[in-house]
Design a protein around this motif. Structure first.
Motif, PDB file in Angstrom:
ATOM      1  N   ASN A 105       6.254  17.604 -35.843  1.00 12.29           N
ATOM      2  CA  ASN A 105       7.349  16.684 -36.153  1.00 12.29           C
ATOM      3  C   ASN A 105       6.863  15.239 -36.138  1.00 12.29           C
ATOM      4  O   ASN A 105       7.235  14.445 -36.996  1.00 12.29           O
ATOM      5  CB  ASN A 105       8.485  16.845 -35.140  1.00 12.29           C
ATOM      6  CG  ASN A 105       9.331  18.076 -35.453  1.00 12.29           C
ATOM      7  OD1 ASN A 105       9.223  18.651 -36.530  1.00 12.29           O
ATOM      8  ND2 ASN A 105      10.172  18.466 -34.508  1.00 12.29           N
ATOM      9  N   ALA A 137       6.701  12.606 -39.225  1.00 12.61           N
ATOM     10  CA  ALA A 137       7.373  11.304 -39.141  1.00 12.61           C
ATOM     11  C   ALA A 137       6.367  10.158 -39.308  1.00 12.61           C
ATOM     12  O   ALA A 137       6.653   9.013 -38.964  1.00 12.61           O
ATOM     13  CB  ALA A 137       8.111  11.179 -37.807  1.00 12.61           C
ATOM     14  N   GLY A 174      10.987   7.841 -36.388  1.00 15.53           N
ATOM     15  CA  GLY A 174      12.144   7.999 -35.521  1.00 15.53           C
ATOM     16  C   GLY A 174      13.394   8.485 -36.245  1.00 15.53           C
ATOM     17  O   GLY A 174      13.355   8.833 -37.428  1.00 15.53           O
ATOM     18  N   SER A 220      18.698  22.710 -39.260  1.00 19.46           N
ATOM     19  CA  SER A 220      18.926  21.323 -39.670  1.00 19.46           C
ATOM     20  C   SER A 220      17.570  20.693 -39.909  1.00 19.46           C
ATOM     21  O   SER A 220      16.675  20.758 -39.063  1.00 19.46           O
ATOM     22  CB  SER A 220      19.659  20.563 -38.564  1.00 19.46           C
ATOM     23  OG  SER A 220      18.819  20.424 -37.447  1.00 19.46           O
ATOM     24  N   LYS A 224      13.659  17.833 -44.298  1.00 25.40           N
ATOM     25  CA  LYS A 224      12.452  18.024 -45.114  1.00 25.40           C
ATOM     26  C   LYS A 224      12.669  18.835 -46.373  1.00 25.40           C
ATOM     27  O   LYS A 224      11.904  18.713 -47.325  1.00 25.40           O
ATOM     28  CB  LYS A 224      11.358  18.628 -44.233  1.00 25.40           C
ATOM     29  CG  LYS A 224      11.010  17.648 -43.108  1.00 25.40           C
ATOM     30  CD  LYS A 224      10.180  18.196 -42.002  1.00 25.40           C
ATOM     31  CE  LYS A 224      10.223  17.248 -40.806  1.00 25.40           C
ATOM     32  NZ  LYS A 224       9.546  17.791 -39.629  1.00 25.40           N
ATOM     33  N   GLY A 257       6.626  20.786 -41.084  1.00 27.76           N
ATOM     34  CA  GLY A 257       7.865  21.503 -40.758  1.00 27.76           C
ATOM     35  C   GLY A 257       8.717  21.665 -41.992  1.00 27.76           C
ATOM     36  O   GLY A 257       8.498  20.989 -42.990  1.00 27.76           O
ATOM     37  N   ALA A 316      12.805  24.179 -34.994  1.00 27.06           N
ATOM     38  CA  ALA A 316      12.007  23.931 -33.794  1.00 27.06           C
ATOM     39  C   ALA A 316      12.817  23.263 -32.693  1.00 27.06           C
ATOM     40  O   ALA A 316      12.878  23.773 -31.569  1.00 27.06           O
ATOM     41  CB  ALA A 316      10.791  23.088 -34.142  1.00 27.06           C
TER      42      ALA A 316
HETATM   43  N1  LIG Z   1       9.313  13.101 -33.726  1.00 30.39           N
HETATM   44  C1  LIG Z   1      10.242  12.987 -34.692  1.00 30.39           C
HETATM   45  N2  LIG Z   1      10.361  11.826 -35.384  1.00 30.39           N
HETATM   46  C2  LIG Z   1      11.270  11.707 -36.373  1.00 30.39           C
HETATM   47  N3  LIG Z   1      12.118  12.693 -36.732  1.00 30.39           N
HETATM   48  C3  LIG Z   1      12.071  13.851 -36.087  1.00 30.39           C
HETATM   49  C4  LIG Z   1      11.120  14.071 -35.029  1.00 30.39           C
HETATM   50  N4  LIG Z   1      11.301  15.315 -34.575  1.00 30.39           N
HETATM   51  C5  LIG Z   1      12.298  15.850 -35.312  1.00 30.39           C
HETATM   52  N5  LIG Z   1      12.766  14.987 -36.211  1.00 30.39           N
HETATM   53  C6  LIG Z   1      13.841  15.244 -37.187  1.00 30.39           C
HETATM   54  O1  LIG Z   1      14.535  16.391 -36.753  1.00 30.39           O
HETATM   55  C7  LIG Z   1      14.578  17.359 -37.789  1.00 30.39           C
HETATM   56  C8  LIG Z   1      14.570  18.736 -37.192  1.00 30.39           C
HETATM   57  O2  LIG Z   1      13.313  19.006 -36.606  1.00 30.39           O
HETATM   58  P1  LIG Z   1      12.815  20.503 -36.494  1.00 30.39           P
HETATM   59  O3  LIG Z   1      13.838  21.269 -35.739  1.00 30.39           O
HETATM   60  O4  LIG Z   1      11.442  20.502 -35.992  1.00 30.39           O
HETATM   61  O5  LIG Z   1      12.842  21.025 -37.979  1.00 30.39           O
HETATM   62  P2  LIG Z   1      11.858  20.736 -39.186  1.00 30.39           P
HETATM   63  O6  LIG Z   1      10.660  20.054 -38.658  1.00 30.39           O
HETATM   64  O7  LIG Z   1      11.548  22.084 -39.714  1.00 30.39           O
HETATM   65  O8  LIG Z   1      12.637  19.911 -40.153  1.00 30.39           O
HETATM   66  C9  LIG Z   1      13.404  17.043 -38.676  1.00 30.39           C
HETATM   67  O9  LIG Z   1      13.617  17.481 -40.015  1.00 30.39           O
HETATM   68  C10 LIG Z   1      13.307  15.527 -38.567  1.00 30.39           C
HETATM   69  O10 LIG Z   1      14.173  14.924 -39.497  1.00 30.39           O
END
Ligand SMILES: Nc1ncnc2c1ncn2[C@@H]1O[C@H](COP(=O)(O)OP(=O)(O)O)[C@@H](O)[C@H]1O
Ligand SMILES: [Mg+2]
Length: 571
Positions: free
Chosen positions: A34, A38, A63, A77, A80, A94, A99
């Motif tokens: 993640n 980002a 962020g 949710s 991506k 991802g 996750a």
């Molecule tokens: N470290 C991070 N920085 C920015 N956005 C994040 C971060 N971790 C998660 N996100 C946001 O949260 C969403 C959900 O994360 P996740 O459950 O890992 O699903 P995925 O990575 O498959 O989209 C991501 O699509 C992203 O938009």
């Protein structure tokens, strides 16, 4: 009454979470992915108790807004992908949107994030429950703290390994992902101890240098080859250099670390004619492949991929390695004759037998000692067993009244030595000798951890290692059945392979490896007396049909089969 009922969401969520998050390493993997998605340029991972107590992943990426920070925990949710078509060309690590939902459902989690606005937000959760949301002082990027992983899933908790072993997996993963993103700084701490901190660098070569040291770079060759729209680049062993185990083979598809049979098969095939039989290639190979030609949605942990045209990928790897090796002038001339004549050793057979000292059944000085004390009198059920000769320099052919035996000389010797080594080990510390010159080794973080976790075991098995500054370690002593050059290689192989919890299993692994490395090889001509001795020792063992690795030792052709085949009625 219906026997089938829909599971309540808390349970189905936990089941789903179990697929994505198997252990601390999987949570670290998802969080770090993640951060990379980002666009972080620096990622810091802190663990406590091997990640069971705490996993903290801190990044300086884009962020999230307050709204997104809440949505992110919903199952499926994601920012991506939007529509089905998007699944055909995924460029982020991802995409499943599972996750954060999964990790938070099996832990106590706090997320702090800011998308660069005036405020940052902090979201706290415990399992399925949202505990609180509050504004906090803005700080760049995102920090996720995962405490008490699997606190509500005791069955999973039970399967976690020791802190050291969970930590080693995390270290190994971070090392591999860090190689795919040299432009991102990575660090890992465990409790108060910092395991590594690698600043951003410009190239993979520099990252490999940070992670593994100069010795690795020196034994690699650069690979870079394109075919059509695909390119394979990176580094692989420069023959004849290699490694005794497969622990340093990393493949990436569009920068995603993957385990893939096609890539592995291509690598093995390419290196087969280039390396000695007991060596494997080290590899850090990156495939850049059209997004539409590879399916990354194959496995919940996204660690496997499926290629539309695996044959083309296989050929690409094969040619890329072949070309790199040719460029290095590292291609070995084809050797005719004995299958193993090219095993690199220029020693004569007698010298080799000499070189194997203690506990070797071919060593006349030791023979008496071991057959007298450690073993019962020969008691073969085969009656009078006679060695008829050697076949193809690989097999010993023996016969008794009952039938014929074709015995694999390497597997048989390995089996005999393994049993002897077990006896030796039971009685005393393993006989060792000092290295003539200090055998220096640069260890990767996961190897350092493996060494620390198994230090006592290695000591008992004759390997004494001392720190020599930084990541450099010196092999000071090693089992006296090994030679200087091979001791280091075998030890490094063991560092990669000695894993798992059970002490007995790890001990056996070491003994089996020592037995394998010190046994006669296929392709060595053997004198009659040696064959007789080996066969005799083999049949003394209560179980002699499988070697320590589970491969068959001998083929038995019953007398009845012979008689039947030759149409001679038995009497
Ligand atoms: N470290 C991070 N920085 C920015 N956005 C994040 C971060 N971790 C998660 N996100 C946001 O949260 C969403 C959900 O994360 P996740 O459950 O890992 O699903 P995925 O990575 O498959 O989209 C991501 O699509 C992203 O938009
Ligand atoms: Mg993700």
């Amino acid at each position: 009454m219906a026997k089938i009922a829909l599971l309540p969401p808390e349970i189905s969520q936990k089941i789903a979470a179990g697929e994505v998050i198997e252990r601390p390493f999987s949570a670290v993997k998802e969080l770090v992915e993640n951060s990379l998605d980002a666009d972080a340029s620096s990622i810091r991972v802190d663990l406590q108790s091997g990640g069971k107590g705490l996993i903290r992943v801190q990044d300086d990426g884009g962020g999230m807004s307050r709204e997104d920070a809440l949505l992110a925990f919903e199952r499926h949710s994601t920012s991506k992908i939007r529509q089905e078509d998007d699944l055909d060309h995924i460029a982020t690590l991802g995409f499943r949107g599972e996750a954060l939902a999964s990790i938070s459902s099996v832990s106590r989690l706090v997320l702090r994030t800011s998308d660069g606005g005036q405020k940052a937000v902090e979201v706290s959760r415990e399992g399925e429950r949202l505990l609180g949301v509050k504004d906090i002082a803005p700080a760049r990027g995102t920090t996720v703290e995962v405490r008490d992983l699997f606190f509500n899933l005791p069955a999973r908790l039970k399967f976690l390994k020791s802190d050291q072993s969970e930590l080693a997996q995390v270290a190994k993963f971070l090392t591999s992902i860090a190689c795919a993103f040299p432009g991102v700084a990575f660090s890992l701490s465990h409790g108060a101890r910092e395991l590594f901190s690698w600043p951003r660098v410009g190239t993979l070569r520099e990252r490999l240098y940070q992670a593994y040291g100069k010795a690795l770079i020196d034994r690699l060759m650069e690979v870079d080859h394109s075919e059509g729209p695909s390119r394979l680049h990176g580094f692989a062993s420069r023959p004849p250099a290699g490694r005794a185990d497969r622990s340093q083979q990393f493949f990436y598809v569009n920068r995603r670390p993957v385990k893939d049979r096609t890539l592995l098969a291509g690598l093995n095939q390419a290196f087969r004619p280039l390396l000695e039989k007991n060596l494997c290639a080290e590899a850090f190979l990156f495939l850049a492949h059209p997004l539409g030609e590879v399916d990354v949605n194959v496995h919940p942990a996204k660690s496997e991929v499926r290629f539309r045209d695996p044959q083309a990928v296989f050929r690409l790897v094969l040619r890329a390695v072949e070309r790199a090796a040719l460029g290095e002038g590292a291609v070995k001339p084809v050797v005719f004759g004995r299958p193993d004549a090219a095993d690199g050793s220029s020693m004569k057979v007698e010298e080799r037998a000499e070189a194997r000292l203690f506990g070797d059944p071919f060593d006349p000085a030791r023979t008496a000692e071991w057959s007298k004390d450690a073993f019962p009198k020969p008691a073969t059920q085969e009656g009078d067993l006679r060695v008829l000769g050697q076949y193809l320099d690989m097999y010993i052919v023996a016969a008794s009244e009952e039938g014929l035996f074709v015995i694999d000389q390497h597997n048989a010797h390995e089996k005999v030595l393994y049993e002897k080594y077990k006896e030796i080990k039971k009685e005393r510390a393993w006989p060792r000798k000092m290295a003539l010159i200090p055998l220096l080794m640069d260890l990767a973080p996961s190897e350092v951890l493996s060494l620390e976790a198994n230090r006592a075991l290695f000591e008992e098995s004759g390997f004494r290692v001392e720190e020599a500054g930084g990541r450099t370690y010196a092999l000071k002593e090693y089992p006296d059945i090994l030679k200087d050059e091979e001791a280091k290689r075998i030890f490094l192989g063991l560092l990669g392979e000695v894993k798992g919890e059970k002490l007995g299993g790890r001990e056996d692994k070491i003994l089996a490896t020592l037995a394998c490395k010190t046994a006669v090889k296929a392709g060595e001509p053997l004198a009659q007396a040696k064959m007789e001795y080996l066969v005799q020792e083999l049949f003394k063992l209560p179980q002699h049909s499988l070697c320590p690795h589970g491969r068959p030792v001998l083929l038995r052709i019953e007398r009845g089969q012979v008689e039947h085949g030759l149409r001679r009625p038995s009497n």
